[in-house]
Design a protein around this motif. Structure first.
Motif, PDB file in Angstrom:
ATOM      1  N   ARG A   1       6.856  -3.688  15.591  1.00 53.81           N
ATOM      2  CA  ARG A   1       7.077  -3.225  16.958  1.00 53.81           C
ATOM      3  C   ARG A   1       6.746  -1.734  17.058  1.00 53.81           C
ATOM      4  N   GLU A   2       7.237  -0.982  16.092  1.00 54.55           N
ATOM      5  CA  GLU A   2       6.968   0.467  16.094  1.00 54.55           C
ATOM      6  C   GLU A   2       5.495   0.772  15.973  1.00 54.55           C
ATOM      7  N   ALA A   3       4.837   0.061  15.043  1.00 55.63           N
ATOM      8  CA  ALA A   3       3.432   0.350  14.771  1.00 55.63           C
ATOM      9  C   ALA A   3       2.558  -0.026  15.956  1.00 55.63           C
ATOM     10  N   LEU A   4       2.929  -1.120  16.657  1.00 56.52           N
ATOM     11  CA  LEU A   4       2.154  -1.521  17.828  1.00 56.52           C
ATOM     12  C   LEU A   4       2.284  -0.494  18.938  1.00 56.52           C
ATOM     13  N   ARG A   5       3.509   0.010  19.094  1.00 54.69           N
ATOM     14  CA  ARG A   5       3.764   0.961  20.174  1.00 54.69           C
ATOM     15  C   ARG A   5       2.992   2.255  19.920  1.00 54.69           C
ATOM     16  N   ASP A   6       3.070   2.759  18.685  1.00 55.58           N
ATOM     17  CA  ASP A   6       2.418   4.032  18.372  1.00 55.58           C
ATOM     18  C   ASP A   6       2.230   4.151  16.861  1.00 55.58           C
ATOM     19  N   PRO A   7       1.039   3.755  16.356  1.00 56.77           N
ATOM     20  CA  PRO A   7       0.825   3.772  14.900  1.00 56.77           C
ATOM     21  C   PRO A   7       1.070   5.158  14.293  1.00 56.77           C
ATOM     22  N   GLY A   8       0.824   6.214  15.079  1.00 55.89           N
ATOM     23  CA  GLY A   8       1.004   7.573  14.566  1.00 55.89           C
ATOM     24  C   GLY A   8       2.462   7.957  14.378  1.00 55.89           C
ATOM     25  N   SER A   9       3.373   7.164  14.944  1.00 55.73           N
ATOM     26  CA  SER A   9       4.792   7.526  14.881  1.00 55.73           C
ATOM     27  C   SER A   9       5.450   7.063  13.578  1.00 55.73           C
ATOM     28  N   LEU A  10       4.787   6.168  12.862  1.00 58.39           N
ATOM     29  CA  LEU A  10       5.367   5.638  11.627  1.00 58.39           C
ATOM     30  C   LEU A  10       5.354   6.730  10.553  1.00 58.39           C
ATOM     31  N   THR A  11       6.465   6.897   9.846  1.00 62.00           N
ATOM     32  CA  THR A  11       6.540   7.888   8.768  1.00 62.00           C
ATOM     33  C   THR A  11       6.977   7.202   7.474  1.00 62.00           C
ATOM     34  N   GLY A  12       6.748   7.877   6.353  1.00 55.92           N
ATOM     35  CA  GLY A  12       7.190   7.345   5.072  1.00 55.92           C
ATOM     36  C   GLY A  12       8.690   7.136   5.055  1.00 55.92           C
ATOM     37  N   ARG A  13       9.405   8.093   5.626  1.00 49.28           N
ATOM     38  CA  ARG A  13      10.871   7.997   5.686  1.00 49.28           C
ATOM     39  C   ARG A  13      11.298   6.750   6.456  1.00 49.28           C
ATOM     40  N   ARG A  14      10.570   6.462   7.564  1.00 46.80           N
ATOM     41  CA  ARG A  14      10.902   5.306   8.394  1.00 46.80           C
ATOM     42  C   ARG A  14      10.643   3.998   7.636  1.00 46.80           C
ATOM     43  N   VAL A  15       9.527   3.977   6.883  1.00 50.42           N
ATOM     44  CA  VAL A  15       9.204   2.781   6.101  1.00 50.42           C
ATOM     45  C   VAL A  15      10.297   2.547   5.050  1.00 50.42           C
ATOM     46  N   ALA A  16      10.701   3.623   4.380  1.00 54.69           N
ATOM     47  CA  ALA A  16      11.761   3.489   3.366  1.00 54.69           C
ATOM     48  C   ALA A  16      13.059   3.018   4.024  1.00 54.69           C
ATOM     49  N   GLY A  17      13.361   3.557   5.200  1.00 51.83           N
ATOM     50  CA  GLY A  17      14.566   3.148   5.923  1.00 51.83           C
ATOM     51  C   GLY A  17      14.534   1.670   6.285  1.00 51.83           C
ATOM     52  N   ALA A  18      13.361   1.191   6.718  1.00 46.21           N
ATOM     53  CA  ALA A  18      13.224  -0.228   7.088  1.00 46.21           C
ATOM     54  C   ALA A  18      13.379  -1.109   5.848  1.00 46.21           C
ATOM     55  N   ALA A  19      12.868  -0.632   4.697  1.00 43.91           N
ATOM     56  CA  ALA A  19      13.035  -1.397   3.446  1.00 43.91           C
ATOM     57  C   ALA A  19      14.517  -1.498   3.104  1.00 43.91           C
ATOM     58  N   GLN A  20      15.212  -0.381   3.260  1.00 44.24           N
ATOM     59  CA  GLN A  20      16.658  -0.353   3.021  1.00 44.24           C
ATOM     60  C   GLN A  20      17.384  -1.357   3.921  1.00 44.24           C
ATOM     61  N   ASP A  21      16.888  -1.486   5.153  1.00 42.06           N
ATOM     62  CA  ASP A  21      17.516  -2.401   6.119  1.00 42.06           C
ATOM     63  C   ASP A  21      17.076  -3.850   5.953  1.00 42.06           C
ATOM     64  N   GLY A  22      16.207  -4.099   4.961  1.00 44.79           N
ATOM     65  CA  GLY A  22      15.855  -5.488   4.667  1.00 44.79           C
ATOM     66  C   GLY A  22      14.568  -5.983   5.298  1.00 44.79           C
ATOM     67  N   ASP A  23      13.790  -5.111   5.901  1.00 46.55           N
ATOM     68  CA  ASP A  23      12.516  -5.547   6.488  1.00 46.55           C
ATOM     69  C   ASP A  23      11.568  -5.999   5.370  1.00 46.55           C
ATOM     70  N   PRO A  24      11.100  -7.278   5.406  1.00 46.81           N
ATOM     71  CA  PRO A  24      10.328  -7.798   4.267  1.00 46.81           C
ATOM     72  C   PRO A  24       9.009  -7.059   4.040  1.00 46.81           C
ATOM     73  N   VAL A  25       8.323  -6.654   5.105  1.00 46.04           N
ATOM     74  CA  VAL A  25       7.058  -5.933   4.916  1.00 46.04           C
ATOM     75  C   VAL A  25       7.326  -4.563   4.300  1.00 46.04           C
ATOM     76  N   ALA A  26       8.335  -3.872   4.822  1.00 46.91           N
ATOM     77  CA  ALA A  26       8.667  -2.555   4.270  1.00 46.91           C
ATOM     78  C   ALA A  26       9.061  -2.666   2.795  1.00 46.91           C
TER      79      ALA A  26
END
Ligand SMILES: [Zn+2]
Length: 331
Positions: free
Chosen positions: A210-235
């Motif tokens: 959802r984030e990447a579709l809205r604005d690919p430039g808004s994704l950060t490494g910190r956000r990816v790590a946070g999503a992994a922590q929250d259980g997102d399978p892709v992250a």
């Protein structure tokens, strides 16, 4: 009275592209006082700002010397900045100019070297003998300690481990090459890998897609790590991929240097629980002759963003203690 006893106080300065941070550091690595200022865009204004920061600290503490941690090429006598991509200095004799203005000895050091020295004296690298530090943030900064001494190469250029090519014809790198290690193993790489995986199968990830579709430039490494922590399978797959590249790269570096200790520093290291155990397994699986050698311990840094500053201050103190030798014999 300072924690280092009779050891003189020195100032360490982290000269970043956005801010300069100057601290008084004592002989036990304690930060006693700090001033910060935005980084000016001209060499003259930058040196004005540095001199102002040091004078402000000198008004409050007896200061013996100044060390600058610089993200760039510093020459072998640690007095001239050859090139720094985010600073207005090129072949600039910064140490002499600041000494003339301040009346204090000034030394320069590559920021990764300074950070490793701080970790060696006061942090995660204490007790190490041959140590590799990789600072993983936007890219990879690296430094080597060999037999307890910083290794500065023949011409002062710190090791550019992040630009070792690991994938022929791989991802393009700002350095002009392709497939550099840091293009697969950095905060920036977390984003690139996430976008590649999302493009293949966007349905697997709810949050990141959802984030990447809205604005690919808004994704950060910190956000990816946070999503992994929250259980997102892709992250989580992104972190697994990152761990593999970290382990592979460190194994290649160890095949050259045979270190006893590896320190993982930088912004991404704060997410170490998400990747470090995996990285250790890939490391052991990739290094040559793993069953017949001691493997380096792999630890995370302890001093955080202050490491460069503390290390620069400590190196300035060491230069003071050897007054007739500008550069201790590190060859
Ligand atoms: Zn590169």
């Amino acid at each position: 009275m300072n924690g280092g006893g009779n050891v003189p106080l020195t100032v360490g300065i982290d000269v970043g592209g956005t801010n300069i941070r100057a601290s008084v550091v004592d002989g036990s690595g304690e930060v006693l006082d700090t001033v910060t200022a935005p980084t000016p865009q001209s060499a003259r204004a930058l040196e004005d700002a540095l001199a102002r920061a040091v004078r402000e600290l000198c008004a409050r503490h007896p200061i013996g010397a100044v060390g600058l941690a610089v993200a760039g090429f510093v020459d072998e006598d640690r007095a001239t900045v050859r090139f720094a991509p985010h600073l207005p200095w090129e072949d600039a004799p910064v140490a002499q100019r600041l000494t003339d203005r301040l009346g204090l000895p000034v030394i320069l050091e590559h920021d990764a070297n300074a950070a490793l020295w701080a970790e060696y004296r006061f942090g995660a690298a204490a007790g190490g003998r041959n140590v590799v530090l990789v600072a993983i943030g936007t890219g990879i900064g690296a430094a080597l300690l060999i037999s307890g001494q910083l290794y500065r190469g023949s011409y002062g250029v710190a090791p550019e481990l992040g630009h070792i090519q690991v994938v022929p014809q791989g991802r393009a790198c700002a350095c002009g090459k392709r497939g550099c290690w840091e293009r697969y193993c950095s905060g920036t790489a977390l984003v690139d890998t996430a976008l590649e995986m999302l493009a293949t199968d966007p349905q697997r990830s709810k949050v990141l897609a959802r984030e990447a579709l809205r604005d690919p430039g808004s994704l950060t490494g910190r956000r990816v790590a946070g999503a992994a922590q929250d259980g997102d399978p892709v992250a989580q797959d992104v972190m697994t991929d990152f761990a593999r590249w970290l382990g592979l790269g460190l194994a290649a570096v160890s095949d050259i240097f045979d270190p006893d200790l590896i320190v993982v520093a930088g912004g991404v290291s704060t997410s170490a629980p998400l990747f470090l155990d995996d990285a250790r397994e890939h490391y052991a699986a990739s290094i040559t002759g793993a069953r017949h050698r001691h493997l380096a311990r792999i630890r995370t840094a302890q001093l955080g963003e202050a490491a460069g500053m503390i290390g620069a201050a400590e190196l300035a103190r060491a230069a003071l203690e050897v007054p007739h030798t500008a550069v201790p014999a590190h060859r």
